[in-house]
Design a protein around this motif. Structure first.
Motif, PDB file in Angstrom:
ATOM      1  N   ILE A   5       0.852  -1.193   0.000  1.00 23.82           N
ATOM      2  CA  ILE A   5       0.000   0.000   0.000  1.00 23.82           C
ATOM      3  C   ILE A   5       0.883   1.236   0.000  1.00 23.82           C
ATOM      4  O   ILE A   5       1.854   1.317   0.755  1.00 23.82           O
ATOM      5  CB  ILE A   5      -0.984  -0.026   1.205  1.00 23.82           C
ATOM      6  N   TRP A   6       0.552   2.165  -0.900  1.00 22.26           N
ATOM      7  CA  TRP A   6       1.306   3.423  -0.946  1.00 22.26           C
ATOM      8  C   TRP A   6       0.528   4.474  -1.717  1.00 22.26           C
ATOM      9  O   TRP A   6      -0.450   4.172  -2.408  1.00 22.26           O
ATOM     10  CB  TRP A   6       2.688   3.203  -1.565  1.00 22.26           C
ATOM     11  N   ALA A   7       1.021   5.714  -1.569  1.00 29.41           N
ATOM     12  CA  ALA A   7       0.468   6.835  -2.326  1.00 29.41           C
ATOM     13  C   ALA A   7       1.573   7.384  -3.207  1.00 29.41           C
ATOM     14  O   ALA A   7       2.721   7.499  -2.764  1.00 29.41           O
ATOM     15  CB  ALA A   7      -0.015   7.916  -1.359  1.00 29.41           C
ATOM     16  N   MET A   8       1.230   7.673  -4.445  1.00 30.18           N
ATOM     17  CA  MET A   8       2.237   8.281  -5.345  1.00 30.18           C
ATOM     18  C   MET A   8       1.534   9.223  -6.313  1.00 30.18           C
ATOM     19  O   MET A   8       0.322   9.103  -6.544  1.00 30.18           O
ATOM     20  CB  MET A   8       3.023   7.207  -6.104  1.00 30.18           C
ATOM     21  N   ASP A   9       2.327  10.140  -6.869  1.00 25.93           N
ATOM     22  CA  ASP A   9       1.720  10.985  -7.897  1.00 25.93           C
ATOM     23  C   ASP A   9       1.791  10.238  -9.238  1.00 25.93           C
ATOM     24  O   ASP A   9       2.231   9.080  -9.291  1.00 25.93           O
ATOM     25  CB  ASP A   9       2.373  12.384  -7.924  1.00 25.93           C
ATOM     26  N   ILE A 120      -2.873   1.211  -4.577  1.00 21.49           N
ATOM     27  CA  ILE A 120      -2.188   2.453  -4.962  1.00 21.49           C
ATOM     28  C   ILE A 120      -3.159   3.620  -4.886  1.00 21.49           C
ATOM     29  O   ILE A 120      -4.231   3.595  -5.505  1.00 21.49           O
ATOM     30  CB  ILE A 120      -1.633   2.382  -6.401  1.00 21.49           C
ATOM     31  N   SER A 121      -2.751   4.642  -4.134  1.00 23.90           N
ATOM     32  CA  SER A 121      -3.483   5.915  -4.145  1.00 23.90           C
ATOM     33  C   SER A 121      -2.730   6.852  -5.074  1.00 23.90           C
ATOM     34  O   SER A 121      -1.603   7.259  -4.760  1.00 23.90           O
ATOM     35  CB  SER A 121      -3.515   6.530  -2.742  1.00 23.90           C
ATOM     36  N   PHE A 122      -3.327   7.172  -6.207  1.00 26.61           N
ATOM     37  CA  PHE A 122      -2.701   8.123  -7.123  1.00 26.61           C
ATOM     38  C   PHE A 122      -3.093   9.539  -6.696  1.00 26.61           C
ATOM     39  O   PHE A 122      -4.281   9.885  -6.698  1.00 26.61           O
ATOM     40  CB  PHE A 122      -3.155   7.877  -8.564  1.00 26.61           C
ATOM     41  N   TRP A 145     -10.448  -2.568  -8.838  1.00 21.91           N
ATOM     42  CA  TRP A 145     -11.249  -1.547  -8.137  1.00 21.91           C
ATOM     43  C   TRP A 145     -10.647  -0.178  -8.387  1.00 21.91           C
ATOM     44  O   TRP A 145      -9.432  -0.046  -8.498  1.00 21.91           O
ATOM     45  CB  TRP A 145     -11.258  -1.851  -6.633  1.00 21.91           C
ATOM     46  N   GLU A 146     -11.525   0.807  -8.502  1.00 21.10           N
ATOM     47  CA  GLU A 146     -11.054   2.192  -8.660  1.00 21.10           C
ATOM     48  C   GLU A 146     -12.115   3.141  -8.128  1.00 21.10           C
ATOM     49  O   GLU A 146     -13.309   2.912  -8.359  1.00 21.10           O
ATOM     50  CB  GLU A 146     -10.785   2.485 -10.142  1.00 21.10           C
ATOM     51  N   ARG A 153      -7.029   9.223  -6.743  1.00 22.78           N
ATOM     52  CA  ARG A 153      -7.633   8.075  -7.422  1.00 22.78           C
ATOM     53  C   ARG A 153      -7.173   6.810  -6.678  1.00 22.78           C
ATOM     54  O   ARG A 153      -6.010   6.433  -6.742  1.00 22.78           O
ATOM     55  CB  ARG A 153      -7.207   8.006  -8.881  1.00 22.78           C
ATOM     56  N   TYR A 154      -8.090   6.198  -5.945  1.00 26.69           N
ATOM     57  CA  TYR A 154      -7.771   4.985  -5.190  1.00 26.69           C
ATOM     58  C   TYR A 154      -7.931   3.779  -6.115  1.00 26.69           C
ATOM     59  O   TYR A 154      -8.935   3.677  -6.832  1.00 26.69           O
ATOM     60  CB  TYR A 154      -8.723   4.823  -3.992  1.00 26.69           C
ATOM     61  N   THR A 155      -6.951   2.866  -6.084  1.00 26.61           N
ATOM     62  CA  THR A 155      -7.025   1.701  -6.972  1.00 26.61           C
ATOM     63  C   THR A 155      -6.564   0.443  -6.245  1.00 26.61           C
ATOM     64  O   THR A 155      -5.808   0.519  -5.266  1.00 26.61           O
ATOM     65  CB  THR A 155      -6.108   1.881  -8.203  1.00 26.61           C
ATOM     66  N   LEU A 156      -7.017  -0.679  -6.768  1.00 27.80           N
ATOM     67  CA  LEU A 156      -6.489  -1.970  -6.329  1.00 27.80           C
ATOM     68  C   LEU A 156      -6.122  -2.771  -7.573  1.00 27.80           C
ATOM     69  O   LEU A 156      -6.948  -2.941  -8.485  1.00 27.80           O
ATOM     70  CB  LEU A 156      -7.545  -2.729  -5.506  1.00 27.80           C
TER      71      LEU A 156
END
Ligand SMILES: NC(=O)c1ccc[n+]([C@@H]2O[C@H](COP(=O)([O-])OP(=O)(O)OC[C@H]3O[C@@H](n4cnc5c(N)ncnc54)[C@H](OP(=O)(O)O)[C@@H]3O)[C@@H](O)[C@H]2O)c1
Length: 160
Positions: A5-9, A120-122, A145-146, A153-156
């Motif tokens: 799990i992480w956040a990125m641009d 991933i959190s974009f 998932w989005e 933008r949250y995704t799996l």
């Protein structure tokens, strides 16, 4: 099950020195809801960075595995269930239960080949920093998932 799990641009930026380049409350809440009470793995740099926010309060995880190659490193906190991992690849290859890999850049890179699920959190917007998530081969995953908000933008992604 190895979850990351992480956040990125949108350029894979994840960090600036020992910090996260943005402060987006809704993503922090999302991250906390996913990892609260869970078994997690992180590098020592990320652990110390989180401790500088939490100070004397315990981190809100269950068991915390901390990766280091420094055999002299001692981390003891009676409020946290901590175990040090020296041989990261052996550890992650053989881990059978559910674990959440929580960074940082070095640990994400080494664990990515073994990850089953990528949360991933974009982060939308322009940020500056010096730590990047490695290039991801999205052909290895299905996006299952989005969900879009104004900031994130949250995704799996699940491994095929
Ligand atoms: N955006 C996000 O979601 C997110 C999440 C977490 C972190 N971050 C960011 O990521 C950055 C930190 O990343 P980082 O790469 O500097 O640090 P890190 O991944 O947290 O930790 C790196 C440490 O892991 C240890 N290590 C390296 N290879 C190893 C191996 N094979 N086995 C065991 N341990 C090993 C080394 O410890 P020793 O040198 O002590 O031996 C190394 O210094 C910060 O900017 C942070 O804010 C972003």
């Amino acid at each position: 099950m190895i979850n990351m799990i992480w956040a990125m641009d949108f350029n894979n930026l994840i960090g600036d020195k020992d910090r996260i380049p943005w402060h987006i409350k809704e993503d922090l809440i999302y991250y906390k809801n996913k990892t609260k009470g869970k078994t997690v793995l992180m590098g020592d740099a990320t652990y110390f960075s989180l401790k500088s926010y939490y100070k004397t309060k315990p981190l809100p995880y269950g068991k915390v595995y901390i990766a280091t190659i420094d055999k002299n490193l001692k981390i003891e906190n009676p409020l946290e269930d901590i175990e040090i991992v020296y041989d990261l690849i052996e550890f992650i290859k053989n881990f059978k239960d559910e674990i959440w890999v929580c960074g940082g850049a070095t640990i994400y890179k080494l664990c990515l080949p073994y990850a089953d699920r990528l949360y991933i959190s974009f982060i939308k917007g322009d940020y500056k920093g010096d730590k990047y998530f490695p290039k991801i081969d999205y052909s290895l995953y299905d996006k299952t998932w989005e969900e879009d908000t104004e900031q994130v933008r949250y995704t799996l992604f699940e491994r095929r």
